[in-house]
Write an enzyme that holds these catalytic residues in place. Structure first.
Site, PDB file in Angstrom:
ATOM      1  N   HIS A  19       1.533  31.068   4.279  1.00 32.58           N
ATOM      2  CA  HIS A  19       0.227  30.425   4.456  1.00 32.58           C
ATOM      3  C   HIS A  19      -0.841  31.455   4.827  1.00 32.58           C
ATOM      4  O   HIS A  19      -1.947  31.440   4.276  1.00 32.58           O
ATOM      5  CB  HIS A  19       0.315  29.350   5.545  1.00 32.58           C
ATOM      6  CG  HIS A  19       1.065  28.125   5.115  1.00 32.58           C
ATOM      7  ND1 HIS A  19       0.466  26.903   4.918  1.00 32.58           N
ATOM      8  CD2 HIS A  19       2.374  27.936   4.835  1.00 32.58           C
ATOM      9  CE1 HIS A  19       1.374  26.012   4.544  1.00 32.58           C
ATOM     10  NE2 HIS A  19       2.539  26.628   4.488  1.00 32.58           N
ATOM     11  N   ASP A 126      -6.086  24.984   6.870  1.00 37.17           N
ATOM     12  CA  ASP A 126      -4.807  24.702   6.219  1.00 37.17           C
ATOM     13  C   ASP A 126      -4.492  23.208   6.331  1.00 37.17           C
ATOM     14  O   ASP A 126      -4.996  22.525   7.227  1.00 37.17           O
ATOM     15  CB  ASP A 126      -3.729  25.541   6.930  1.00 37.17           C
ATOM     16  CG  ASP A 126      -2.407  25.539   6.213  1.00 37.17           C
ATOM     17  OD1 ASP A 126      -1.635  24.579   6.408  1.00 37.17           O
ATOM     18  OD2 ASP A 126      -2.119  26.490   5.474  1.00 37.17           O
TER      19      ASP A 126
END
Length: 486
Positions: A19, A126
């Site tokens: 990520h 995110d």
């Protein structure tokens, strides 16, 4: 805005290597496209000191990138407890949300610094950090979500949230049913056997509904995919009341590709192999196997007769599964079938951790047995290497289904393989040597899939070049960002 003032975007990635890395590449792309933009990345320390991730976070500050800065957020003395018996996703979500107060302080300081050379124009968060959207709204800052997986999977999440909110459907009953389900972002009915394990439990579904509900407050969704790859899935968002979707991928970290690889044994060996003759087996940072499964993979490889490079990693014991990542075996000989290394010494290499991107880029590599993490799927397409699917956890079974059934860009080694990384309950499924052998043969001998992957490789490179669909999509997003500047 004055000529010497930057518009500042604040990015908040989830504390996981894939990520953070993908978020940094996204930020670099935006910085390259607009010289009046600056980026601040707020880094959340993981709840456990997972060595590769901790080392990676430490390295970020040392590799300076122009107009990008990193701020490590403080951490509560007692972060939410993460253990094998707790609902992992919700615990992790709560752990991330415990950082909201620190984000609030940083945003307040940035907004109050009127003498600063930058002005905060938005947050990019995110999917696991959607709790931060409420913080941004306190300051009337627009928030965008960077979705590091694919459009079809986002469409599945949206569909399930809609079933619950609008139709009051019992999601637990649906998630644990048999058969197939029609999801608008998929062309084909999706078999429940590829349904993510995490969403078969109430806590996982609670997270899904909460995250999508918050995403609806965002001004836009950036997705690491491209129109030519997921045309149907991307079009499925049209006409919904969901925020605008920007397909901006493939976003890849290609550092080291094109340079002369380290003079390591595996690269020296690859140099002497015929083009597209070697199958690479590599399963990501969370992918590993126990001894029984490793033996089956070895037997299947040997029986297939194909050349191979196998990044062989072991699973941590169940009590350590959330605290440490898979690691290299101390001595592979003690795990592999007797004489395996000697019998295959001419045609294969068993290694530990692998530089996956550099290996996929090598002309000798012609097939990829993968866990089907989305970053890995995009890398395989970029380099034109077809995949055989061996998904393990999270949404990987759904990625595998999309790649094999929806897109015809992979072969089915096993679509519904799962490993119990997060708890030790349930039956341990073993993929047999015969299944491994059949999957590798199909992978290396299927000309139709190989041709399609080569065509998609070309499209994946064209889409990010000037005039390509993702290039244009990034342009639309930048225009939207700059419209926030007064």
């Amino acid at each position: 805005m004055a000529n010497n003032t930057f518009a500042e975007l604040v990015f908040i990635p989830a504390p996981a290597v894939g990520h953070i890395m993908s978020t940094i590449e996204m930020a670099k792309l935006l910085l390259n496209r607009d010289q009046t933009l600056s980026v601040t990345l707020l880094i959340i320390n993981p709840p456990y000191s997972v060595l590769p991730l901790t080392t990676y976070i430490e390295s970020l500050a040392k590799n300076a990138i122009e107009r990008m800065r990193f701020i490590k957020l403080p951490q509560d003395q007692s972060p939410p407890k993460l253990d094998s018996n707790a609902p992992f996703v919700m615990s992790f979500y709560e752990f991330i949300n415990s950082h909201c107060k620190y984000v609030r302080n940083i945003l307040e300081d940035a907004i109050n610094q009127t003498s600063s050379r930058s002005r905060v124009v938005g947050l990019v968060v995110d999917i696991l950090c959607t709790g931060m959207i409420d913080v941004a709204n306190e300051y009337n800052l627009p928030t965008y979500v960077y979705f590091t997986s694919n459009a079809a999977f986002l469409g599945f999440k949206l569909h399930f949230e809609t079933l619950f909110v609008d139709q009051k459907q019992d999601l637990i009953e649906l998630a644990n049913s048999e058969g197939e389900i029609v999801i608008p972002s998929f062309v084909n009915p999706v078999p429940m056997k590829v349904f993510p394990e995490v969403y078969r439990k109430q806590e996982g579904l609670d997270f899904l509904i909460s995250a999508i509900g918050r995403m609806r407050k965002a001004k836009g969704i950036l997705i690491n995919t491209f129109l030519e790859l997921e045309t149907h899935a991307i079009n499925s968002f049209s006409g919904t009341n969901f925020p605008p979707v920007y397909p901006v991928g493939p976003i890849l970290n290609l550092d080291g590709v094109g340079e002369k690889p380290d003079d390591t044994d595996v690269f020296r060996w690859l140099q002497s192999q015929p083009p597209s003759s070697v199958v690479l087996l590599c399963f990501g940072s969370t992918g590993g196997f126990d001894e029984a499964q490793a033996k089956e993979i070895a037997r299947g490889l040997e029986q297939s007769g194909h050349r191979f490079v196998w990044s062989m990693r072991r699973l941590p014991p169940p009590e350590q599964s959330l605290k440490v990542l898979p690691d290299d075996f101390d001595d592979p000989r003690g795990v592999l079938p007797d004489g395996f290394l000697e019998r295959t010494s001419g045609i294969g290499k068993v290694i530990g951790w692998a530089p996956q991107v550099s290996l996929l880029a090598h002309e000798a590599v012609g097939g990829f047995v993968s866990h089907c993490g989305w970053n890995s799927m995009l890398e395989s397409l970029w380099f034109g290497v077809p995949t055989a699917t061996l998904p393990m956890l999270w949404e990987q079974q759904m990625n595998a289904f999309e790649m094999v059934v929806e897109l015809g860009l992979a072969v089915d080694l096993k679509l519904d393989y799962k490993i119990n990384v997060l708890n030790s309950e349930g039956d341990v499924v073993i993929v047999t040597a015969e299944e491994i052998e059949r999957g590798i043969r199909r992978l290396m001998e299927n000309k139709e899939v190989r041709t399609k992957v080569k065509e998609m490789s070309k499209m994946s490179r064209e889409t990010v070049a000037k005039g390509g669909s993702s290039y244009s999509s990034v342009g639309y997003f930048l225009k939207e960002i700059m419209s926030n500047v007064i």
